[in-house]
Design a protein around this motif. Structure first.
Motif, PDB file in Angstrom:
ATOM      1  N   ILE A   1       0.848  -1.208   0.000  1.00 34.32           N
ATOM      2  CA  ILE A   1       0.000   0.000   0.000  1.00 34.32           C
ATOM      3  C   ILE A   1       0.879   1.252   0.000  1.00 34.32           C
ATOM      4  O   ILE A   1       0.412   2.345   0.280  1.00 34.32           O
ATOM      5  CB  ILE A   1      -0.975   0.024   1.204  1.00 34.32           C
TER       6      ILE A   1
ATOM      7  N   GLY B   1      -2.749  -2.860  -2.023  1.00 36.29           N
ATOM      8  CA  GLY B   1      -3.430  -3.593  -0.959  1.00 36.29           C
ATOM      9  C   GLY B   1      -4.080  -4.879  -1.428  1.00 36.29           C
ATOM     10  O   GLY B   1      -3.658  -5.494  -2.415  1.00 36.29           O
TER      11      GLY B   1
ATOM     12  N   ILE C   1     -11.135  -5.633  -1.378  1.00 36.98           N
ATOM     13  CA  ILE C   1     -11.415  -4.819  -0.196  1.00 36.98           C
ATOM     14  C   ILE C   1     -11.521  -3.374  -0.673  1.00 36.98           C
ATOM     15  O   ILE C   1     -10.503  -2.731  -0.930  1.00 36.98           O
ATOM     16  CB  ILE C   1     -10.299  -4.964   0.888  1.00 36.98           C
TER      17      ILE C   1
ATOM     18  N   ASP D   1     -12.226  -2.584  -3.468  1.00 37.94           N
ATOM     19  CA  ASP D   1     -11.581  -2.691  -4.778  1.00 37.94           C
ATOM     20  C   ASP D   1     -12.312  -3.755  -5.587  1.00 37.94           C
ATOM     21  O   ASP D   1     -12.951  -4.637  -5.003  1.00 37.94           O
ATOM     22  CB  ASP D   1     -10.122  -3.154  -4.594  1.00 37.94           C
TER      23      ASP D   1
ATOM     24  N   PRO E   1      -0.634  -6.746   2.670  1.00 42.35           N
ATOM     25  CA  PRO E   1      -1.141  -5.492   3.227  1.00 42.35           C
ATOM     26  C   PRO E   1      -2.574  -5.158   2.833  1.00 42.35           C
ATOM     27  O   PRO E   1      -3.023  -5.506   1.748  1.00 42.35           O
ATOM     28  CB  PRO E   1      -0.207  -4.432   2.619  1.00 42.35           C
TER      29      PRO E   1
ATOM     30  N   ALA F   1      -5.006  -1.492   3.823  1.00 41.64           N
ATOM     31  CA  ALA F   1      -4.962  -0.241   4.590  1.00 41.64           C
ATOM     32  C   ALA F   1      -5.832  -0.319   5.848  1.00 41.64           C
ATOM     33  O   ALA F   1      -5.467   0.220   6.888  1.00 41.64           O
ATOM     34  CB  ALA F   1      -5.391   0.922   3.710  1.00 41.64           C
ATOM     35  N   VAL F   2      -6.977  -1.003   5.757  1.00 46.19           N
ATOM     36  CA  VAL F   2      -7.884  -1.052   6.914  1.00 46.19           C
ATOM     37  C   VAL F   2      -7.209  -1.734   8.108  1.00 46.19           C
ATOM     38  O   VAL F   2      -7.229  -1.224   9.232  1.00 46.19           O
ATOM     39  CB  VAL F   2      -9.250  -1.699   6.543  1.00 46.19           C
TER      40      VAL F   2
ATOM     41  N   PHE G   1     -15.797   3.410   1.610  1.00 48.35           N
ATOM     42  CA  PHE G   1     -15.827   4.871   1.467  1.00 48.35           C
ATOM     43  C   PHE G   1     -17.189   5.392   1.917  1.00 48.35           C
ATOM     44  O   PHE G   1     -18.220   4.825   1.552  1.00 48.35           O
ATOM     45  CB  PHE G   1     -15.611   5.268   0.002  1.00 48.35           C
TER      46      PHE G   1
ATOM     47  N   GLU H   1      -1.010   8.186   4.707  1.00 44.10           N
ATOM     48  CA  GLU H   1       0.207   7.758   4.019  1.00 44.10           C
ATOM     49  C   GLU H   1       0.916   6.582   4.706  1.00 44.10           C
ATOM     50  O   GLU H   1       2.140   6.595   4.885  1.00 44.10           O
ATOM     51  CB  GLU H   1       1.163   8.947   3.893  1.00 44.10           C
TER      52      GLU H   1
ATOM     53  N   GLU I   1      -3.026   9.523   1.218  1.00 43.04           N
ATOM     54  CA  GLU I   1      -4.122   8.559   1.377  1.00 43.04           C
ATOM     55  C   GLU I   1      -4.507   8.451   2.851  1.00 43.04           C
ATOM     56  O   GLU I   1      -3.651   8.496   3.731  1.00 43.04           O
ATOM     57  CB  GLU I   1      -3.692   7.207   0.817  1.00 43.04           C
TER      58      GLU I   1
ATOM     59  N   VAL J   1      -7.065   6.861   6.093  1.00 44.58           N
ATOM     60  CA  VAL J   1      -8.037   5.948   6.729  1.00 44.58           C
ATOM     61  C   VAL J   1      -8.548   6.643   7.988  1.00 44.58           C
ATOM     62  O   VAL J   1      -7.748   7.146   8.772  1.00 44.58           O
ATOM     63  CB  VAL J   1      -7.399   4.595   7.113  1.00 44.58           C
TER      64      VAL J   1
HETATM   65  N1  SAM Z   1      -7.786  -2.673  -1.467  1.00 48.21           N
HETATM   66  C1  SAM Z   1      -7.089  -1.644  -0.747  1.00 48.21           C
HETATM   67  C2  SAM Z   1      -6.688  -2.180   0.615  1.00 48.21           C
HETATM   68  O1  SAM Z   1      -6.729  -3.372   0.834  1.00 48.21           O
HETATM   69  O2  SAM Z   1      -6.293  -1.392   1.459  1.00 48.21           O
HETATM   70  C3  SAM Z   1      -7.922  -0.391  -0.633  1.00 48.21           C
HETATM   71  C4  SAM Z   1      -8.324   0.179  -1.944  1.00 48.21           C
HETATM   72  S1  SAM Z   1      -9.240   1.646  -1.851  1.00 48.21           S
HETATM   73  C5  SAM Z   1      -9.698   1.867  -3.508  1.00 48.21           C
HETATM   74  C6  SAM Z   1      -8.007   2.881  -1.676  1.00 48.21           C
HETATM   75  C7  SAM Z   1      -8.128   3.621  -0.349  1.00 48.21           C
HETATM   76  O3  SAM Z   1      -7.454   2.893   0.668  1.00 48.21           O
HETATM   77  C8  SAM Z   1      -7.448   4.972  -0.369  1.00 48.21           C
HETATM   78  O4  SAM Z   1      -8.277   5.963  -0.913  1.00 48.21           O
HETATM   79  C9  SAM Z   1      -7.201   5.201   1.098  1.00 48.21           C
HETATM   80  O5  SAM Z   1      -8.368   5.630   1.754  1.00 48.21           O
HETATM   81  C10 SAM Z   1      -6.852   3.778   1.570  1.00 48.21           C
HETATM   82  N2  SAM Z   1      -5.390   3.596   1.497  1.00 48.21           N
HETATM   83  C11 SAM Z   1      -4.711   2.881   0.585  1.00 48.21           C
HETATM   84  N3  SAM Z   1      -3.372   2.961   0.824  1.00 48.21           N
HETATM   85  C12 SAM Z   1      -3.239   3.735   1.922  1.00 48.21           C
HETATM   86  C13 SAM Z   1      -2.110   4.210   2.666  1.00 48.21           C
HETATM   87  N4  SAM Z   1      -0.868   3.911   2.327  1.00 48.21           N
HETATM   88  N5  SAM Z   1      -2.352   4.994   3.746  1.00 48.21           N
HETATM   89  C14 SAM Z   1      -3.612   5.320   4.110  1.00 48.21           C
HETATM   90  N6  SAM Z   1      -4.689   4.903   3.431  1.00 48.21           N
HETATM   91  C15 SAM Z   1      -4.519   4.131   2.367  1.00 48.21           C
END
Ligand code: SAM
Length: 277
Positions: free
Chosen positions: A12, A85, A89, A91, A113, A115-116, A135, A188, A216, A218
């Motif tokens: 991520i 990620g 999820i 996605d 990885p 993000a959640v 979201f 981030e 990015e 959370v």
């Molecule tokens: N499938 C991904 C996962 O497993 O985390 C998430 C995909 S979703 C489309 C993308 C969102 O995940 C971003 O807009 C952000 O809210 C969160 N995200 C992804 N990478 C991140 C990071 N490095 N730091 C914080 N939030 C992140």
């Protein structure tokens, strides 16, 4: 024998967060299905992987799934990845996984990885139970309506948010869930400017309103505080006696539960009241 659909998690942010197994599966697969093939080509190049890429995203999920299922049934193994990620999820991917399951094609997870989970693990908020809501709605009206539905959750709520909407989202959280609610905001994750804000909603608003938010995000919202019932135990006893057909035994039980106090104490209070009635 049909091939296997591998659901492969990718970093991520930090490219070192790729597992050995993920690299091997991406090398060995006949095809890598990716959301954005140009973006994923960079990841594959970084690991010296030359497996062909095919696009699989929210706009072609349906048609592409049929094509991929045919290949899987013909014996080819396919790796599914997303931009970052864990696929499926928040996605694309679940439609393909679901079709594979319906049609008897093997599906295997190659975990890594997300993000959640990454955000939860460093948030300092309770993680024994949590609710992930993806979201939130993008506009205030829909967001507030949705927050109304989830504001009393007795578990940590986790959501993804775009940086340019963070402040507006915090304003809505403050309005609907209160300014003193605990909140953590992970930004981030695993990257150079990783940051974890932890505090109350009003403090978060103050902090993130100072300059434009980038990166990015959370959001993790602490569980709702259990609301104490209004009034005294005696008042609750009288109210239930006057307004319901419950027996004294059931009234005592209910009031003890509502106030979180021992039934024996409430029973004593009910005896005193009954002697006055
Ligand atoms: N499938 C991904 C996962 O497993 O985390 C998430 C995909 S979703 C489309 C993308 C969102 O995940 C971003 O807009 C952000 O809210 C969160 N995200 C992804 N990478 C991140 C990071 N490095 N730091 C914080 N939030 C992140």
């Amino acid at each position: 024998m049909s091939g296997t659909l591998y659901v492969v998690a990718t970093p991520i942010g930090n490219l070192e967060d790729m597992t050995y197994r993920a690299v091997r599966i991406l090398e060995e697969a006949a095809l890598v299905a990716a959301e954005d093939t140009r973006h994923s080509r960079k990841l594959l190049n970084h690991y010296g992987i030359s497996t062909p890429l095919i696009s699989y995203h929210e706009h072609n999920e349906e048609s592409r799934s049929s094509q991929l299922i045919d290949k899987l049934k013909a014996g080819e193994s396919i790796a599914l990845i997303s931009d970052a990620g864990t696929p499926c999820i928040a996605d694309p991917g679940y439609r393909l996984v679901s079709r594979c399951r319906q049609e008897g094609v093997m599906v295997a997870a190659v975990p890594g990885p997300s993000a959640v989970i990454t955000a939860l693990s460093i948030s300092g908020l309770p993680t024994d139970a949590f609710r992930f809501v993806g979201f939130l709605p993008a506009k205030t009206h829909g967001r507030c309506q949705y927050l109304e539905q989830i504001k009393d959750e007795q578990q940590t709520i986790v959501c993804y948010e775009a940086p340019h909407r963070l402040v507006a989202c915090l304003e809505d959280i403050a309005r609907v869930c209160g300014t003193d609610r605990l909140i953590a905001i992970a930004r981030e994750l695993t990257k150079r400017h990783e940051e974890l804000f932890s505090g109350r909603v009003d403090e978060a608003l103050d902090y993130f309103s100072r300059s434009p938010v980038k990166g990015e995000i959370v959001i993790l919202l602490g569980a709702a505080q259990e609301k104490l019932p209004e009034g005294t135990v005696a008042e609750a006893l009288v109210r239930l006696r006057n307004e319901t057909d419950l027996s004294w035994k059931d009234i005592v039980k209910q009031v003890a539960k509502e106030f979180g106090v021992p039934g024996s104490d409430v029973y004593k209070e009910s005896l005193a009241l009954r002697s006055l009635m």
